[in-house]
Write a protein that holds these residues in place. Structure first.
Motif, PDB file in Angstrom:
ATOM      1  N   MET A 263      77.073   0.559  42.519  1.00 21.54           N
ATOM      2  CA  MET A 263      76.481   0.088  43.629  1.00 21.54           C
ATOM      3  C   MET A 263      75.039   0.824  44.065  1.00 21.54           C
ATOM      4  SD  MET A 263      77.755  -2.699  45.218  1.00 21.54           S
ATOM      5  CE  MET A 263      77.632  -2.151  46.944  1.00 21.54           C
ATOM      6  N   LEU A 264      75.105   2.075  44.063  1.00 20.36           N
ATOM      7  CA  LEU A 264      74.143   2.855  44.309  1.00 20.36           C
ATOM      8  C   LEU A 264      72.925   2.676  43.213  1.00 20.36           C
ATOM      9  CD1 LEU A 264      75.630   6.379  45.539  1.00 20.36           C
ATOM     10  CD2 LEU A 264      74.983   4.358  46.870  1.00 20.36           C
ATOM     11  N   ASN A 265      73.431   2.798  42.110  1.00 19.88           N
ATOM     12  CA  ASN A 265      72.377   2.550  40.944  1.00 19.88           C
ATOM     13  C   ASN A 265      71.648   1.083  41.088  1.00 19.88           C
ATOM     14  OD1 ASN A 265      71.188   3.112  38.635  1.00 19.88           O
ATOM     15  ND2 ASN A 265      72.310   1.528  37.640  1.00 19.88           N
ATOM     16  N   HIS A 266      72.389   0.113  41.528  1.00 17.32           N
ATOM     17  CA  HIS A 266      71.864  -1.141  41.529  1.00 17.32           C
ATOM     18  C   HIS A 266      70.968  -1.202  42.757  1.00 17.32           C
ATOM     19  CE1 HIS A 266      75.840  -2.744  39.674  1.00 17.32           C
ATOM     20  NE2 HIS A 266      74.957  -2.329  38.686  1.00 17.32           N
ATOM     21  N   ILE A 267      71.322  -0.543  43.813  1.00 12.85           N
ATOM     22  CA  ILE A 267      70.395  -0.693  45.194  1.00 12.85           C
ATOM     23  C   ILE A 267      68.999   0.069  44.868  1.00 12.85           C
ATOM     24  CG2 ILE A 267      70.400   0.019  47.423  1.00 12.85           C
ATOM     25  CD1 ILE A 267      73.256  -0.577  47.679  1.00 12.85           C
ATOM     26  N   ASN A 268      69.221   1.230  44.079  1.00 14.55           N
ATOM     27  CA  ASN A 268      67.942   2.091  43.870  1.00 14.55           C
ATOM     28  C   ASN A 268      67.359   1.485  42.627  1.00 14.55           C
ATOM     29  OD1 ASN A 268      67.935   3.683  46.206  1.00 14.55           O
ATOM     30  ND2 ASN A 268      69.698   4.902  45.150  1.00 14.55           N
ATOM     31  N   ASN A 269      67.779   0.537  41.851  1.00 19.55           N
ATOM     32  CA  ASN A 269      67.090   0.071  40.574  1.00 19.55           C
ATOM     33  C   ASN A 269      65.741  -0.635  40.997  1.00 19.55           C
ATOM     34  OD1 ASN A 269      66.469  -0.526  37.903  1.00 19.55           O
ATOM     35  ND2 ASN A 269      68.394  -1.439  37.834  1.00 19.55           N
ATOM     36  N   PHE A 270      64.614   0.295  40.421  1.00 19.42           N
ATOM     37  CA  PHE A 270      63.194  -0.255  40.466  1.00 19.42           C
ATOM     38  C   PHE A 270      62.783  -0.655  39.194  1.00 19.42           C
ATOM     39  CE2 PHE A 270      58.904   0.880  39.986  1.00 19.42           C
ATOM     40  CZ  PHE A 270      58.306  -0.123  40.878  1.00 19.42           C
ATOM     41  N   THR A 271      62.952   0.124  38.208  1.00 16.52           N
ATOM     42  CA  THR A 271      62.332  -0.452  36.941  1.00 16.52           C
ATOM     43  C   THR A 271      62.736  -1.785  36.592  1.00 16.52           C
ATOM     44  OG1 THR A 271      62.640   1.926  36.151  1.00 16.52           O
ATOM     45  CG2 THR A 271      62.536   0.362  34.521  1.00 16.52           C
TER      46      THR A 271
END
Length: 339
Positions: A263-271
């Protein structure tokens, strides 16, 4: 002339007792070695605090890389900092919480938060059964298991930039996916600009992130004792009963951690959205990191973008705090855990 030495007191007592018919005298009690007198010497400060010295390199690195930029970003969020005041940003006007008020009321950050959370939740919910199923399928030995496990890890080991570039090429109007759908008589429209952009982002995120769930689920399955499997087989447990009552309890910890990190990785995914859709972004995929970047490097509102970044940090910290609290409570309820 030889002089006999006087016997020791213990020897004389033993001889006297034997002469009176009392039997052998008891052996003298050995109290062990005499303790050395306490000289009053204590460990110095250098010896007592030596473990803390080992934390200094990591602490300095954390301070320089994490704490200082974080405090600097929080400070900038209270300034009216833009391209005109950037050269002398220390003297930029201090406006307090005005950036946060503008971010919430005028910048569309609430919609971006909703898009980030919703797409992250959908991707996590879909990847969860996929990862567990793949882990269960590759747990037991079979011919070619190593090759299958390696193939499953390909989406995860590829860099996000490469994944986004490949899928961007395939989703273009002249890409493989669009041409294949046209041959099937389906007109998909535009994938990278239009109403389908949100679901394209969700699909690519699912494809690239489900092996992470698979890895942690597989590590949890390796912790299941063979005796447990044998006991379930002797009891005649069906495969669903075995999964539910034998295997799934072992996956509780790894899966909880995988869901949180995912969840945290998806929310912070910018690339992924940036490379997949470019700039300016379609409205349907303007997630929070994307909006923060556009505000900073398109509108040059650095103070406003810093406020958005702080809001993003708070958003990420909420589920992390809940998870850490749940782990602490679970450890307190475990026998032998700290209360």
């Amino acid at each position: 002339m030889t002089t006999a030495s006087n016997p020791a007191p213990e020897t004389r007592l033993a001889a006297a007792a034997a002469g009176r018919g009392l039997g052998p005298a008891p052996a003298p009690i050995d109290d062990g070695p005499t303790p050395e007198p306490d000289t009053g010497r204590r460990r110095g400060l250098s010896e007592r605090n030596r473990p803390l010295w080992m934390l200094i390199p990591g602490g300095v690195l954390m301070l320089v890389v994490i704490v200082v930029p974080l405090l600097l970003g929080v400070y900038i969020s209270f300034l009216d900092l833009d391209q005109y005041s950037l050269r002398q940003w220390l003297s930029a006007p201090f406006i307090g919480f005005a950036n946060y008020v503008e971010a919430i009321t005028q910048s569309g950050i609430l919609r971006s938060v909703w898009l980030s959370v919703s797409y992250s939740a959908i991707a996590t919910i879909v990847t969860l059964p996929l990862g567990i199923a793949a882990a269960v399928a590759t747990q037991n030995k079979f011919r070619g298991r190593a090759l299958v496990r390696s193939v499953f890890l390909i989406p995860y080991v590829l860099p996000g930039f490469v994944v986004a570039t490949v899928w961007r090429t395939m989703f273009q109007p002249s890409g493989v996916i669009t041409i294949a759908l046209h041959h099937l008589g389906i007109d998909p429209g535009l994938f990278l600009n239009g109403p389908n952009t949100y679901w394209v982002l969700v699909f690519v995120q699912i494809w690239s992130s489900w092996p992470f769930i698979y890895l942690l689920a597989l590590s949890g399955l390796q912790a299941v004792d063979h005796e447990v499997h044998e006991a379930a087989a002797l009891d005649g447990a069906l495969w669903w009963t075995k999964l539910r009552y034998v295997i799934f309890p072992y996956l509780k910890g790894p899966i909880s951690l995988a869901v949180l990190i995912g969840m945290l990785n998806h929310i912070n995914n910018f690339t992924l959205p940036y490379v997949l859709f470019g700039l300016p972004a379609p409205n349907d995929i303007e997630v929070l990191p994307y909006l923060t970047y556009a505000t900073s490097f398109e509108s040059f509102r650095f103070g406003l973008s810093a406020g958005m970044a702080v809001v993003s940090l708070i958003l990420v910290a909420i589920p992390l705090f809940i998870y850490l609290r749940a782990v602490k409570l679970d450890d307190a309820e475990t026998p032998g855990g700290r209360k």
